[in-house]
Design a protein around this motif. Structure first.
Motif, PDB file in Angstrom:
ATOM      1  N   GLN A  40      98.950   3.097 103.538  1.00  0.00           N
ATOM      2  CA  GLN A  40      97.745   3.453 102.803  1.00  0.00           C
ATOM      3  C   GLN A  40      97.973   4.697 101.946  1.00  0.00           C
ATOM      4  N   PHE A  41      97.152   4.837 100.919  1.00  0.00           N
ATOM      5  CA  PHE A  41      97.210   6.021 100.070  1.00  0.00           C
ATOM      6  C   PHE A  41      95.974   6.880 100.318  1.00  0.00           C
ATOM      7  N   SER A  42      96.041   8.122  99.912  1.00  0.00           N
ATOM      8  CA  SER A  42      94.944   9.060 100.135  1.00  0.00           C
ATOM      9  C   SER A  42      93.896   8.947  99.020  1.00  0.00           C
ATOM     10  N   PRO A  43      92.631   9.066  99.361  1.00  0.00           N
ATOM     11  CA  PRO A  43      91.581   9.060  98.329  1.00  0.00           C
ATOM     12  C   PRO A  43      91.792  10.202  97.332  1.00  0.00           C
ATOM     13  N   ASN A  44      91.433   9.928  96.069  1.00  0.00           N
ATOM     14  CA  ASN A  44      91.524  10.915  94.981  1.00  0.00           C
ATOM     15  C   ASN A  44      92.964  11.367  94.714  1.00  0.00           C
ATOM     16  N   SER A  45      93.921  10.546  95.107  1.00  0.00           N
ATOM     17  CA  SER A  45      95.333  10.860  94.868  1.00  0.00           C
ATOM     18  C   SER A  45      95.776  10.282  93.532  1.00  0.00           C
ATOM     19  N   PRO A  46      96.953  10.710  93.012  1.00  0.00           N
ATOM     20  CA  PRO A  46      97.478  10.101  91.786  1.00  0.00           C
ATOM     21  C   PRO A  46      97.673   8.596  91.924  1.00  0.00           C
ATOM     22  N   TYR A  47      98.001   8.146  93.137  1.00  0.00           N
ATOM     23  CA  TYR A  47      98.190   6.709  93.353  1.00  0.00           C
ATOM     24  C   TYR A  47      96.879   5.951  93.131  1.00  0.00           C
ATOM     25  N   GLU A  48      95.786   6.503  93.612  1.00  0.00           N
ATOM     26  CA  GLU A  48      94.497   5.847  93.418  1.00  0.00           C
ATOM     27  C   GLU A  48      94.137   5.788  91.937  1.00  0.00           C
ATOM     28  N   SER A  49      94.429   6.867  91.208  1.00  0.00           N
ATOM     29  CA  SER A  49      94.163   6.875  89.768  1.00  0.00           C
ATOM     30  C   SER A  49      94.998   5.818  89.054  1.00  0.00           C
ATOM     31  N   ASN A  50      96.269   5.705  89.434  1.00  0.00           N
ATOM     32  CA  ASN A  50      97.142   4.689  88.833  1.00  0.00           C
ATOM     33  C   ASN A  50      96.673   3.278  89.182  1.00  0.00           C
ATOM     34  N   LEU A  51      96.200   3.098  90.411  1.00  0.00           N
ATOM     35  CA  LEU A  51      95.721   1.779  90.824  1.00  0.00           C
ATOM     36  C   LEU A  51      94.482   1.385  90.038  1.00  0.00           C
ATOM     37  N   ASP A  52      93.579   2.326  89.823  1.00  0.00           N
ATOM     38  CA  ASP A  52      92.394   2.039  89.014  1.00  0.00           C
ATOM     39  C   ASP A  52      92.791   1.599  87.606  1.00  0.00           C
ATOM     40  N   SER A  53      93.780   2.277  87.034  1.00  0.00           N
ATOM     41  CA  SER A  53      94.251   1.918  85.685  1.00  0.00           C
ATOM     42  C   SER A  53      94.879   0.539  85.683  1.00  0.00           C
TER      43      SER A  53
END
Length: 281
Positions: A40-53
């Motif tokens: 899992q990834f952490s909320p508000n992380s760069p990974y979450e931002s990339n996933l949204d994109s």
């Protein structure tokens, strides 16, 4: 005047009751299967931002293409993301876009905060991961579903085998076949080469024939392709996937809604005209 407004309201409600089911039935949003990674990834992380994109790119692309894949390279290797979607070959672009959007919604609810996930709907497939899988062959069985057996029927099995053989020998990533009351459909993801696609579909079709035996329908989904067949009345989902009934459903829905809107507009104009004459008198 109040009476005429009430009549207009009734027509508006009639319009909504007729239009809503047509829009809702354009694609089936049921989940055939899904998978989530353990990491899992952490909320508000760069990974979450990339996933949204990434997911936004998948949904936007589905409005004009039945397949696409994207790669997002993050500021560090662990933030990299790879994703793709594949719509069923007979879907119109409006239905493809609707299906991918629904699949992405399912991913968010089924695989919240996971670094990799995949979901298969009747009309489309969506997958993302932090490890590259694009262009990589995957013949792992992710879903096998066989209908009830009705015993060996030489003619019925002959038709079934003919449909599977025709799909196995056809070209292209999307294949359909039919013989009498038996219909079939097969497809591989667009990131596979022609030889990889043929290899994957041959495996799926072969497994479908051997594992489902004399079943009246069968579904075989591998990691990068699937093959399905059904007999009339045996499995509505498999049968609907093999035909072209959804091909122009989005356009038909638009035409129906436009016609209803025009009808309602004419009724409103007519009632307004009549009310003015009555008020003058």
């Amino acid at each position: 005047m109040a009476k005429s407004q009430h009549i207009v309201s009734c027509f508006a409600l009639l319009f909504l009751s007729l239009a809503t089911p047509s829009v809702a039935s354009s694609t089936d949003s049921s989940v055939l299967y899904h998978g989530c990674s353990q990491i899992q990834f952490s909320p508000n992380s760069p990974y979450e931002s990339n996933l949204d994109s990434l997911l936004t790119s998948l949904v936007n692309s589905a409005t004009y293409s039945s397949f696409n894949n994207f790669t997002i390279m993050g500021s560090s290797p662990q933030d990299a993301l790879y994703g793709l979607y594949q719509c069923r070959g007979d879907l119109s672009m409006p239905d493809c876009a609707t299906c991918v959007a629904r699949a992405v919604t399912h991913l968010d609810s089924l695989c919240h905060y996971t670094c990799g996930a995949a979901v298969q709907l009747p009309g489309c497939f969506v997958k993302y991961d932090n490890a590259s899988f694009l262009g990589v062959q995957d013949k792992t069985v992710v879903l096998k579903k066989c209908g009830p057996s009705v015993g060996y029927d030489t003619e019925a099995m002959g038709r079934r085998d003919a449909v599977l053989a025709s799909m196995g020998g056809a070209g292209g990533p999307y294949r359909v076949g039919g013989s009498g009351d038996v219909q079939g459909v097969a497809q591989c993801d667009g990131d596979l080469s022609a030889s990889q696609c043929q290899d994957c579909l041959s495996e799926a079709i072969g497994r479908l024939k051997s594992d489902c035996g004399t079943a009246v329908y069968g579904d075989m989904f591998l990691g990068k392709c699937y093959a399905r067949y059904s007999t009339d009345g045996a499995n509505g989902e498999s049968k609907s996937s093999s035909g072209g009934s959804h091909h122009s459903e989005g356009e038909k829905t638009f035409a129906i809604v436009a016609g209803l809107l025009a009808g309602v507009a004419l009724v409103i104009i007519f009632l307004t005209f009549v009310s003015k004459i009555i008020s003058r008198k």
